[in-house]
Design a protein around this motif. Sequence first.
Motif, PDB file in Angstrom:
ATOM      1  N   UNK A 106       0.811  -1.208   0.000  1.00 63.59           N
ATOM      2  CA  UNK A 106       0.000   0.000   0.000  1.00 63.59           C
ATOM      3  C   UNK A 106       0.855   1.273   0.000  1.00 63.59           C
ATOM      4  N   UNK A 107       2.042   1.171   0.624  1.00 58.84           N
ATOM      5  CA  UNK A 107       2.898   2.363   0.655  1.00 58.84           C
ATOM      6  C   UNK A 107       3.257   2.802  -0.750  1.00 58.84           C
ATOM      7  N   UNK A 108       3.593   1.830  -1.608  1.00 59.88           N
ATOM      8  CA  UNK A 108       3.933   2.169  -2.999  1.00 59.88           C
ATOM      9  C   UNK A 108       2.723   2.706  -3.740  1.00 59.88           C
ATOM     10  N   UNK A 109       1.554   2.152  -3.384  1.00 58.42           N
ATOM     11  CA  UNK A 109       0.332   2.608  -4.048  1.00 58.42           C
ATOM     12  C   UNK A 109       0.035   4.057  -3.653  1.00 58.42           C
ATOM     13  N   UNK A 110       0.134   4.320  -2.353  1.00 60.17           N
ATOM     14  CA  UNK A 110      -0.150   5.668  -1.848  1.00 60.17           C
ATOM     15  C   UNK A 110       0.789   6.695  -2.468  1.00 60.17           C
ATOM     16  N   UNK A 111       2.035   6.264  -2.704  1.00 62.68           N
ATOM     17  CA  UNK A 111       3.027   7.196  -3.245  1.00 62.68           C
ATOM     18  C   UNK A 111       2.624   7.708  -4.622  1.00 62.68           C
ATOM     19  N   UNK A 112       1.716   7.001  -5.271  1.00 62.95           N
ATOM     20  CA  UNK A 112       1.308   7.421  -6.614  1.00 62.95           C
ATOM     21  C   UNK A 112       0.034   8.263  -6.592  1.00 62.95           C
ATOM     22  N   UNK A 113      -0.506   8.478  -5.390  1.00 62.23           N
ATOM     23  CA  UNK A 113      -1.749   9.256  -5.293  1.00 62.23           C
ATOM     24  C   UNK A 113      -1.436  10.715  -5.040  1.00 62.23           C
ATOM     25  N   UNK A 114      -2.341  11.578  -5.409  1.00 65.26           N
ATOM     26  CA  UNK A 114      -2.158  12.975  -5.030  1.00 65.26           C
ATOM     27  C   UNK A 114      -2.633  13.170  -3.586  1.00 65.26           C
ATOM     28  N   UNK A 115      -2.384  14.341  -3.063  1.00 66.19           N
ATOM     29  CA  UNK A 115      -2.634  14.581  -1.636  1.00 66.19           C
ATOM     30  C   UNK A 115      -4.094  14.316  -1.248  1.00 66.19           C
ATOM     31  N   UNK A 116      -5.019  14.758  -2.093  1.00 66.36           N
ATOM     32  CA  UNK A 116      -6.435  14.633  -1.747  1.00 66.36           C
ATOM     33  C   UNK A 116      -6.850  13.163  -1.720  1.00 66.36           C
ATOM     34  N   UNK A 117      -6.468  12.421  -2.758  1.00 69.38           N
ATOM     35  CA  UNK A 117      -6.807  10.992  -2.782  1.00 69.38           C
ATOM     36  C   UNK A 117      -6.178  10.277  -1.588  1.00 69.38           C
ATOM     37  N   UNK A 118      -4.976  10.711  -1.251  1.00 65.07           N
ATOM     38  CA  UNK A 118      -4.266  10.057  -0.160  1.00 65.07           C
ATOM     39  C   UNK A 118      -4.979  10.287   1.167  1.00 65.07           C
ATOM     40  N   UNK A 119      -5.468  11.494   1.371  1.00 71.94           N
ATOM     41  CA  UNK A 119      -6.184  11.789   2.619  1.00 71.94           C
ATOM     42  C   UNK A 119      -7.471  10.965   2.676  1.00 71.94           C
ATOM     43  N   UNK A 120      -8.169  10.885   1.555  1.00 71.16           N
ATOM     44  CA  UNK A 120      -9.397  10.084   1.532  1.00 71.16           C
ATOM     45  C   UNK A 120      -9.089   8.616   1.779  1.00 71.16           C
TER      46      UNK A 120
ATOM     47  N   UNK B  30     -16.815   8.201  16.749  1.00 76.71           N
ATOM     48  CA  UNK B  30     -16.098   9.399  17.198  1.00 76.71           C
ATOM     49  C   UNK B  30     -14.830   9.607  16.389  1.00 76.71           C
ATOM     50  N   UNK B  31     -14.100   8.501  16.206  1.00 76.06           N
ATOM     51  CA  UNK B  31     -12.846   8.593  15.448  1.00 76.06           C
ATOM     52  C   UNK B  31     -13.109   9.063  14.024  1.00 76.06           C
ATOM     53  N   UNK B  32     -14.170   8.511  13.467  1.00 76.96           N
ATOM     54  CA  UNK B  32     -14.502   8.857  12.085  1.00 76.96           C
ATOM     55  C   UNK B  32     -14.797  10.351  11.951  1.00 76.96           C
ATOM     56  N   UNK B  33     -15.541  10.872  12.905  1.00 77.55           N
ATOM     57  CA  UNK B  33     -15.858  12.303  12.900  1.00 77.55           C
ATOM     58  C   UNK B  33     -14.590  13.144  12.992  1.00 77.55           C
ATOM     59  N   UNK B  34     -13.714  12.720  13.918  1.00 76.18           N
ATOM     60  CA  UNK B  34     -12.475  13.470  14.129  1.00 76.18           C
ATOM     61  C   UNK B  34     -11.629  13.466  12.862  1.00 76.18           C
ATOM     62  N   UNK B  35     -11.595  12.309  12.194  1.00 77.20           N
ATOM     63  CA  UNK B  35     -10.812  12.198  10.962  1.00 77.20           C
ATOM     64  C   UNK B  35     -11.317  13.162   9.907  1.00 77.20           C
ATOM     65  N   UNK B  36     -12.635  13.203   9.772  1.00 82.58           N
ATOM     66  CA  UNK B  36     -13.220  14.063   8.758  1.00 82.58           C
ATOM     67  C   UNK B  36     -12.937  15.525   9.047  1.00 82.58           C
ATOM     68  N   UNK B  37     -13.005  15.869  10.333  1.00 79.51           N
ATOM     69  CA  UNK B  37     -12.786  17.267  10.694  1.00 79.51           C
ATOM     70  C   UNK B  37     -11.346  17.682  10.448  1.00 79.51           C
ATOM     71  N   UNK B  38     -10.437  16.727  10.689  1.00 81.43           N
ATOM     72  CA  UNK B  38      -9.015  17.023  10.587  1.00 81.43           C
ATOM     73  C   UNK B  38      -8.648  17.590   9.215  1.00 81.43           C
ATOM     74  N   UNK B  39      -9.187  16.991   8.185  1.00 84.59           N
ATOM     75  CA  UNK B  39      -8.899  17.486   6.840  1.00 84.59           C
ATOM     76  C   UNK B  39     -10.191  17.728   6.074  1.00 84.59           C
ATOM     77  N   UNK B  40     -11.026  18.526   6.679  1.00 85.04           N
ATOM     78  CA  UNK B  40     -12.357  18.794   6.137  1.00 85.04           C
ATOM     79  C   UNK B  40     -12.316  19.192   4.664  1.00 85.04           C
ATOM     80  N   UNK B  41     -11.318  19.985   4.305  1.00 86.87           N
ATOM     81  CA  UNK B  41     -11.260  20.534   2.941  1.00 86.87           C
ATOM     82  C   UNK B  41     -11.167  19.452   1.873  1.00 86.87           C
TER      83      UNK B  41
END
Lengths: 405, 172
Positions: A39-53, B157-168
């Motif tokens: 997964x680390x290699x996979x994540x490295x290919x994502x942009x910041x937004x996809x990675x956060x999601x 709770x964790x899920x809510x916190x996660x969403x808030x952390x990077x809301x944008x």
Amino acid sequence: MLLQNLLRCKKKKINNNKEIEGDIDDYMRCWDDGPCINLEDIMAQLNLVDCIRASNVCKSWRSLAVNRKNKIKTAQLPWLVLSHPCTKSLRFFDFSLGSFYNISLPRSTLFRWWYCGSSKGWLVIAKGWYFNPKLVLFNPNSGVQLQLPRLRTIPSFKDFLSENKYANYDITHFIEKIELSCSCEDTSNDCIVAASFYNQTTLALCRPGDKSWSVFKGGVDQINICDDILFYNGILYALIRCLDEDQDRDADAFAEAQDHSMRIGDDDIVVVVKLIPLDVSLRTSCLTLDPHIRVPANDFEGEWIVKNVGLISYLVESDGKLLIVHRIKNAIGSSVDPDGHSDLDLMVNEYVEMVVQIKRTMMFIIITMMILTMLMTMLIMDMVTTKETIYVAICIMMAAIIPFL
Amino acid sequence: MSTAATADASSSGDTTEGSVRLLTLQSEDGEVFEVKETIATQSVTIKGMVDDDCATSTIPVCNVTGRTLAMVIEWWNKHEIGAVSNEKELKEWESQFDTIDDKSDRDDVYDLLMAANYLNIPTLLDCCTSAVAEAIKGKSTDEMREFFDIKSDFDEKEEDALRKENQWAFEN
């Protein structure tokens, strides 16, 4: 699809043996096992937004997303900062996706803040009193803030203050460029911050958490200004341009790059600073290729069309190499005075000053009204004597003015 | 054109090259494949075995089913030096692995990923990881969970916190 072709060919064999087919269907594919699926290699290919999601999918994915930065292979296009001071968030534009993001800034007190630049994923933010602002590095991704020393510890800041009082004051004009030595994973303190200040006449370094900036005293001054700075292989490179052309022609001292070593803060941390002198002949040759042009305007009434040429130089790291990039900048405008500012500049300046003046007049009226109302109320209620009234008035006035500073 | 049969045929077809050794690979479900040594050593794991002279008898390939192993051998055949003359053609062929359209593709890529991991085949590993990355791109967190059949192990709770952390990141 090829995979399906392959499967079809194999299906015959599998169908011959039903037990095997059963085994395959029961086979569990655990996508939540991060290490197992690289997964680390996979994540490295994502942009910041996809990675956060992706990091919010499950705990295993989250733990691996953190390491993503160390593995990134493809460069991400930088985001444009769109916002202006006095909002609670910064607005970014992402070229690759064409989308906008509003990232909240750290909650501040009643003071305003200024966006002063960015480096390696960190935003530089100044906030607080205008004569002693706080500088903070803010990571919009992790929300971490790192304190930088106060600007007051740089001697030339006082000169800047005395030159730019009240209406003209804009702290962002003091900070030319800030450059981090590494993307310092949030709390590590081996990161070094370099910055050029005050019309590029001051070069100073510090580490997050230091009490004061260490000013570089080896060749950056009013005459030799610092056009750009960049950390490359742990060395700080500074592009130096000599403003005094006569001196530059004669002096051999600046003909070659100079190495300096510099101590930072109280600890024994030494940074090598390399000064790269800008070739002046290049500037002249650029100007001959693309000269200044001044022609009378169509219905000439003392008005000129002016094309000014400027050369801006940058230090850039590309493909592991350190490059100097020169940008020839053409500015076309009209001017009444053939050598002076263009009208447009003047108009903008006048407009800004007008806005500031209106703002200050309004402020003054509001504050006076507030104070008068308070005093009247107090006098009517017979709460205070005249002497106390004056003290109270002063206090209220102070409290009212502070936020606007 | 590309069938798993070629993988099997390659063993008997190239007897003219006298020096080429054949290796016998056995999948977890008992299928046996004979592969030229020059091809199979694209796998770092197998290369290690050959170098240590451990590849004389049948090599068991644990955790890899017959049909996955057939795909891997197909991959090796295409990536053997000189097999596909044109670099562009190879890229085109590889691009078929690049997209995950549905859940059956997804399962295949998972199997290939496991095989590439176990056999240590860098080229295949790169291809599979970028295929998964492509599948993740542009999906919301919930869509990712749905697509990869992952159950969230965060509490509310964790899920809510996660969403808030990077809301944008969740606004668009």
